[in-house]
Design a protein around this motif. Sequence first.
Motif, PDB file in Angstrom:
ATOM      1  N   MET A  30      27.656   9.111  46.308  1.00  0.00           N
ATOM      2  CA  MET A  30      27.981   8.380  45.081  1.00  0.00           C
ATOM      3  C   MET A  30      26.999   7.227  44.870  1.00  0.00           C
ATOM      4  N   LYS A  31      25.950   7.515  44.131  1.00  0.00           N
ATOM      5  CA  LYS A  31      24.995   6.470  43.761  1.00  0.00           C
ATOM      6  C   LYS A  31      25.575   5.653  42.608  1.00  0.00           C
ATOM      7  N   SER A  32      24.938   4.543  42.308  1.00  0.00           N
ATOM      8  CA  SER A  32      25.458   3.644  41.279  1.00  0.00           C
ATOM      9  C   SER A  32      25.641   4.348  39.935  1.00  0.00           C
ATOM     10  N   HIS A  33      24.727   5.237  39.569  1.00  0.00           N
ATOM     11  CA  HIS A  33      24.863   5.932  38.286  1.00  0.00           C
ATOM     12  C   HIS A  33      26.095   6.838  38.267  1.00  0.00           C
ATOM     13  N   SER A  34      26.320   7.552  39.334  1.00  0.00           N
ATOM     14  CA  SER A  34      27.494   8.431  39.407  1.00  0.00           C
ATOM     15  C   SER A  34      28.786   7.628  39.305  1.00  0.00           C
ATOM     16  N   LEU A  35      28.845   6.508  39.998  1.00  0.00           N
ATOM     17  CA  LEU A  35      30.022   5.643  39.914  1.00  0.00           C
ATOM     18  C   LEU A  35      30.198   5.101  38.500  1.00  0.00           C
ATOM     19  N   ALA A  36      29.102   4.730  37.860  1.00  0.00           N
ATOM     20  CA  ALA A  36      29.171   4.206  36.494  1.00  0.00           C
ATOM     21  C   ALA A  36      29.671   5.266  35.517  1.00  0.00           C
ATOM     22  N   VAL A  37      29.222   6.493  35.679  1.00  0.00           N
ATOM     23  CA  VAL A  37      29.670   7.583  34.798  1.00  0.00           C
ATOM     24  C   VAL A  37      31.178   7.769  34.906  1.00  0.00           C
ATOM     25  N   ILE A  38      31.709   7.645  36.098  1.00  0.00           N
ATOM     26  CA  ILE A  38      33.149   7.824  36.312  1.00  0.00           C
ATOM     27  C   ILE A  38      33.942   6.627  35.779  1.00  0.00           C
ATOM     28  N   TRP A  39      33.467   5.415  36.043  1.00  0.00           N
ATOM     29  CA  TRP A  39      34.249   4.214  35.723  1.00  0.00           C
ATOM     30  C   TRP A  39      34.060   3.684  34.310  1.00  0.00           C
ATOM     31  N   ALA A  40      32.902   3.868  33.707  1.00  0.00           N
ATOM     32  CA  ALA A  40      32.631   3.288  32.383  1.00  0.00           C
ATOM     33  C   ALA A  40      33.682   3.653  31.332  1.00  0.00           C
ATOM     34  N   PRO A  41      34.080   4.914  31.202  1.00  0.00           N
ATOM     35  CA  PRO A  41      35.077   5.238  30.171  1.00  0.00           C
ATOM     36  C   PRO A  41      36.436   4.576  30.417  1.00  0.00           C
ATOM     37  N   ASN A  42      36.691   4.179  31.641  1.00  0.00           N
ATOM     38  CA  ASN A  42      37.963   3.539  31.974  1.00  0.00           C
ATOM     39  C   ASN A  42      37.938   2.023  31.792  1.00  0.00           C
ATOM     40  N   LEU A  43      36.753   1.457  31.671  1.00  0.00           N
ATOM     41  CA  LEU A  43      36.626   0.006  31.554  1.00  0.00           C
ATOM     42  C   LEU A  43      36.437  -0.476  30.120  1.00  0.00           C
ATOM     43  N   PHE A  44      36.077   0.436  29.235  1.00  0.00           N
ATOM     44  CA  PHE A  44      35.849   0.089  27.828  1.00  0.00           C
ATOM     45  C   PHE A  44      36.786   0.912  26.961  1.00  0.00           C
ATOM     46  N   ARG A  45      37.276   0.295  25.904  1.00  0.00           N
ATOM     47  CA  ARG A  45      38.160   0.980  24.966  1.00  0.00           C
ATOM     48  C   ARG A  45      37.530   0.973  23.574  1.00  0.00           C
ATOM     49  N   PHE A  46      37.657   2.092  22.896  1.00  0.00           N
ATOM     50  CA  PHE A  46      37.105   2.239  21.557  1.00  0.00           C
ATOM     51  C   PHE A  46      38.190   2.717  20.606  1.00  0.00           C
ATOM     52  N   ALA A  47      37.985   2.441  19.333  1.00  0.00           N
ATOM     53  CA  ALA A  47      38.982   2.782  18.320  1.00  0.00           C
ATOM     54  C   ALA A  47      39.119   4.294  18.143  1.00  0.00           C
ATOM     55  N   THR A  48      38.000   4.999  18.277  1.00  0.00           N
ATOM     56  CA  THR A  48      38.037   6.452  18.074  1.00  0.00           C
ATOM     57  C   THR A  48      37.252   7.152  19.180  1.00  0.00           C
ATOM     58  N   PRO A  49      37.565   8.417  19.423  1.00  0.00           N
ATOM     59  CA  PRO A  49      36.778   9.186  20.394  1.00  0.00           C
ATOM     60  C   PRO A  49      35.307   9.298  19.988  1.00  0.00           C
ATOM     61  N   GLN A  50      35.036   9.326  18.690  1.00  0.00           N
ATOM     62  CA  GLN A  50      33.655   9.409  18.219  1.00  0.00           C
ATOM     63  C   GLN A  50      32.871   8.153  18.601  1.00  0.00           C
ATOM     64  N   GLU A  51      33.511   6.987  18.446  1.00  0.00           N
ATOM     65  CA  GLU A  51      32.855   5.737  18.852  1.00  0.00           C
ATOM     66  C   GLU A  51      32.576   5.742  20.348  1.00  0.00           C
ATOM     67  N   GLU A  52      33.538   6.235  21.113  1.00  0.00           N
ATOM     68  CA  GLU A  52      33.360   6.293  22.557  1.00  0.00           C
ATOM     69  C   GLU A  52      32.172   7.177  22.925  1.00  0.00           C
ATOM     70  N   LEU A  53      32.077   8.351  22.319  1.00  0.00           N
ATOM     71  CA  LEU A  53      30.962   9.252  22.616  1.00  0.00           C
ATOM     72  C   LEU A  53      29.620   8.635  22.245  1.00  0.00           C
ATOM     73  N   LYS A  54      29.573   7.940  21.095  1.00  0.00           N
ATOM     74  CA  LYS A  54      28.326   7.303  20.667  1.00  0.00           C
ATOM     75  C   LYS A  54      27.904   6.198  21.634  1.00  0.00           C
ATOM     76  N   SER A  55      28.875   5.523  22.230  1.00  0.00           N
ATOM     77  CA  SER A  55      28.596   4.353  23.069  1.00  0.00           C
ATOM     78  C   SER A  55      28.552   4.667  24.561  1.00  0.00           C
ATOM     79  N   LEU A  56      28.829   5.887  24.932  1.00  0.00           N
ATOM     80  CA  LEU A  56      28.973   6.225  26.353  1.00  0.00           C
ATOM     81  C   LEU A  56      27.731   5.905  27.174  1.00  0.00           C
ATOM     82  N   ARG A  57      26.559   6.215  26.658  1.00  0.00           N
ATOM     83  CA  ARG A  57      25.323   5.940  27.407  1.00  0.00           C
ATOM     84  C   ARG A  57      25.146   4.441  27.626  1.00  0.00           C
TER      85      ARG A  57
END
Length: 75
Positions: A30-57
């Motif tokens: 588990m390198k830092s990028h792998s951990l970030a991919v797993i945790w990022a969606p759980n640490l940020f909240r977006f109004a819509t799934p589309q916003e989340e997908l646009k901002s995921l990177r």
Amino acid sequence: AQMSAQSRQVLTALVDLLYECQEYSEQNGMKSHSLAVIWAPNLFRFATPQEELKSLRLVTSIVEFLITHPDTVNQ
């Protein structure tokens, strides 16, 4: 926006834990990028799934930065 003291303590503890995990990436894979991919969606909240997908990177990059620079959380 300001973060509450309690939220900052939780974030600090989580980032410290993730930093420790990535320090052992040779053993756990588990390198830092792998951990970030797993945790990022759980640490940020977006109004819509589309916003989340646009901002995921971007949010993944932010979380990866925090994992590799844990001291920045308290600055």
